[in-house]
Design a protein around this motif. Structure first.
Motif, short mmCIF file in Angstrom:
data_model
loop_
_atom_site.label_atom_id
_atom_site.label_comp_id
_atom_site.label_asym_id
_atom_site.label_seq_id
_atom_site.Cartn_x
_atom_site.Cartn_y
_atom_site.Cartn_z
N UNK A 1 47.96 45.85 35.27
CA UNK A 1 48.89 45.34 34.27
C UNK A 1 48.74 46.10 32.96
N UNK A 2 49.83 46.58 32.43
CA UNK A 2 49.82 47.29 31.15
C UNK A 2 49.98 46.28 30.03
N UNK A 3 48.94 45.59 29.72
CA UNK A 3 48.96 44.55 28.70
C UNK A 3 47.62 43.87 28.66
N UNK A 4 47.60 42.64 28.20
CA UNK A 4 46.36 41.88 28.10
C UNK A 4 46.36 40.78 29.16
N UNK A 5 45.27 40.65 29.89
CA UNK A 5 45.12 39.64 30.93
C UNK A 5 43.89 38.80 30.60
N UNK A 6 44.08 37.48 30.57
CA UNK A 6 42.97 36.56 30.32
C UNK A 6 42.91 35.60 31.49
N UNK A 7 41.79 35.56 32.20
CA UNK A 7 41.65 34.74 33.40
C UNK A 7 40.51 33.75 33.23
N UNK A 8 40.69 32.56 33.77
CA UNK A 8 39.58 31.61 33.86
C UNK A 8 39.30 31.39 35.33
N UNK A 9 38.10 31.62 35.73
CA UNK A 9 37.76 31.48 37.14
C UNK A 9 36.28 31.15 37.28
N UNK A 10 36.00 30.45 38.35
CA UNK A 10 34.61 30.14 38.67
C UNK A 10 34.29 30.65 40.06
N UNK A 11 35.19 30.39 40.99
CA UNK A 11 35.03 30.89 42.35
C UNK A 11 36.41 31.03 42.96
N UNK A 12 36.48 31.64 44.12
CA UNK A 12 37.78 31.81 44.76
C UNK A 12 38.33 30.47 45.24
N UNK A 13 37.51 29.45 45.26
CA UNK A 13 37.96 28.11 45.69
C UNK A 13 38.54 27.32 44.53
N UNK A 14 38.12 27.61 43.31
CA UNK A 14 38.71 26.91 42.17
C UNK A 14 39.95 27.66 41.76
N UNK A 15 41.04 26.95 41.67
CA UNK A 15 42.35 27.57 41.44
C UNK A 15 42.37 28.55 40.29
#
Length: 83
Positions: free
Chosen positions: A54-68
């Motif tokens: 992505x040519x921009x800013x990406x902010x993700x919240x994640x803990x595991x692949x099981x948490x949405x």
């Protein structure tokens, strides 16, 4: 005043390259400036894939692949204008 488009999408898991590509294409075609991604199922391992694609800013919240997880994508023009 400035106009911009905000959208939200429940991607129900976007670990696969083709799903990430589809989200990015959707943003491009519809000229979406900010996208909130629900249930992206991102992990520390694939977070860099989002940022690289992505040519921009990406902010993700994640803990595991099981948490949405959730995430925001800001197009480059929006991010440089307001931040």
């Amino acid at each position: 005043m400035c106009d911009f488009k905000i959208s939200t999408l429940n991607v129900n898991g976007a670990r696969a390259d083709f799903k990430r590509a589809a989200v990015l294409k959707l943003m491009d075609i519809n000229r979406i400036d900010i996208m909130f991604l629900q249930e992206n199922h991102s992990t520390e391992d694939n977070a860099s894939d989002w940022k690289r694609a992505f040519n921009g800013e990406v902010i993700l919240s994640h803990k595991s692949s099981c948490s949405g997880g959730g995430g925001y994508s800001f197009c480059q023009e929006f991010f440089t204008t307001f931040f």
